[in-house]
Scaffold this motif. Sequence first.
Motif, mmCIF file in Angstrom:
data_model
loop_
_atom_site.group_PDB
_atom_site.id
_atom_site.type_symbol
_atom_site.label_atom_id
_atom_site.label_comp_id
_atom_site.label_asym_id
_atom_site.label_seq_id
_atom_site.Cartn_x
_atom_site.Cartn_y
_atom_site.Cartn_z
ATOM 1 N N GLU A 132 54.396 -11.988 127.951
ATOM 2 C CA GLU A 132 55.712 -12.540 127.609
ATOM 3 C C GLU A 132 56.654 -12.529 128.813
ATOM 4 O O GLU A 132 57.490 -13.424 128.954
ATOM 5 C CB GLU A 132 56.338 -11.787 126.437
ATOM 6 N N SER A 156 60.090 -23.176 136.086
ATOM 7 C CA SER A 156 60.030 -24.576 135.654
ATOM 8 C C SER A 156 61.417 -25.198 135.586
ATOM 9 O O SER A 156 61.617 -26.342 136.007
ATOM 10 C CB SER A 156 59.352 -24.693 134.290
ATOM 11 N N GLU A 157 62.388 -24.453 135.075
ATOM 12 C CA GLU A 157 63.767 -24.949 135.015
ATOM 13 C C GLU A 157 64.304 -25.219 136.421
ATOM 14 O O GLU A 157 64.994 -26.219 136.651
ATOM 15 C CB GLU A 157 64.663 -23.938 134.291
ATOM 16 N N ARG A 207 55.491 -15.357 131.106
ATOM 17 C CA ARG A 207 55.867 -16.621 130.480
ATOM 18 C C ARG A 207 57.359 -16.903 130.652
ATOM 19 O O ARG A 207 57.764 -18.027 130.996
ATOM 20 C CB ARG A 207 55.497 -16.564 128.995
ATOM 21 N N TRP A 208 58.193 -15.878 130.439
ATOM 22 C CA TRP A 208 59.637 -16.005 130.641
ATOM 23 C C TRP A 208 59.937 -16.389 132.095
ATOM 24 O O TRP A 208 60.736 -17.284 132.364
ATOM 25 C CB TRP A 208 60.306 -14.680 130.263
ATOM 26 N N TYR A 209 59.264 -15.716 133.023
ATOM 27 C CA TYR A 209 59.453 -16.003 134.447
ATOM 28 C C TYR A 209 59.072 -17.453 134.769
ATOM 29 O O TYR A 209 59.818 -18.175 135.435
ATOM 30 C CB TYR A 209 58.617 -15.027 135.285
ATOM 31 N N GLU A 211 62.661 -28.388 137.849
ATOM 32 C CA GLU A 211 63.278 -29.579 137.250
ATOM 33 C C GLU A 211 64.665 -29.827 137.829
ATOM 34 O O GLU A 211 65.020 -30.971 138.127
ATOM 35 C CB GLU A 211 63.353 -29.419 135.732
ATOM 36 N N GLU A 265 59.031 -19.980 132.826
ATOM 37 C CA GLU A 265 60.035 -20.880 132.260
ATOM 38 C C GLU A 265 61.213 -21.014 133.219
ATOM 39 O O GLU A 265 61.738 -22.117 133.424
ATOM 40 C CB GLU A 265 60.514 -20.372 130.903
ATOM 41 N N LYS A 266 61.652 -19.905 133.815
ATOM 42 C CA LYS A 266 62.749 -19.928 134.786
ATOM 43 C C LYS A 266 62.349 -20.744 136.016
ATOM 44 O O LYS A 266 63.151 -21.513 136.548
ATOM 45 C CB LYS A 266 63.154 -18.518 135.196
#
Length: 113
Positions: free
Chosen positions: A85, A95-96, A88-90, A99, A92-93
């Motif tokens: 988790e 990926s943001e 995964r959280w990392y 982008e 996501e950061k």
Amino acid sequence: MPFEEFERAGARYAVQFTYALPDDAWYVELSEAVPAPAAWADIPNAKTHLPGPAFVTAVVPDEDPTREPTIHVHGDGKERAIPYEVLRWYMEKVSEEVERCRAGLIENSEGEM
């Protein structure tokens, strides 16, 4: 430097965002969060934890559209278990941030026409 915290299984983690001017890239660093200095205890709204030494760094270029983001894992000679988790959280950061930087590149290239 801005950072975000995440707690999982009794441990605190931090993601810190820094800009590396020589690399023209954002560094998104994952570390364990460490306690803030005791002297901060009397400061209103002071953080209780700060990012520790990074053990994973994503390098996200924001000037050159041909450069791909990369992930760097820092070794200290011992194995480190990162909870799923947290990773995964990392990511996501990361990926943001990818982008956000790519959107900026598109805006800049459209503005040059």
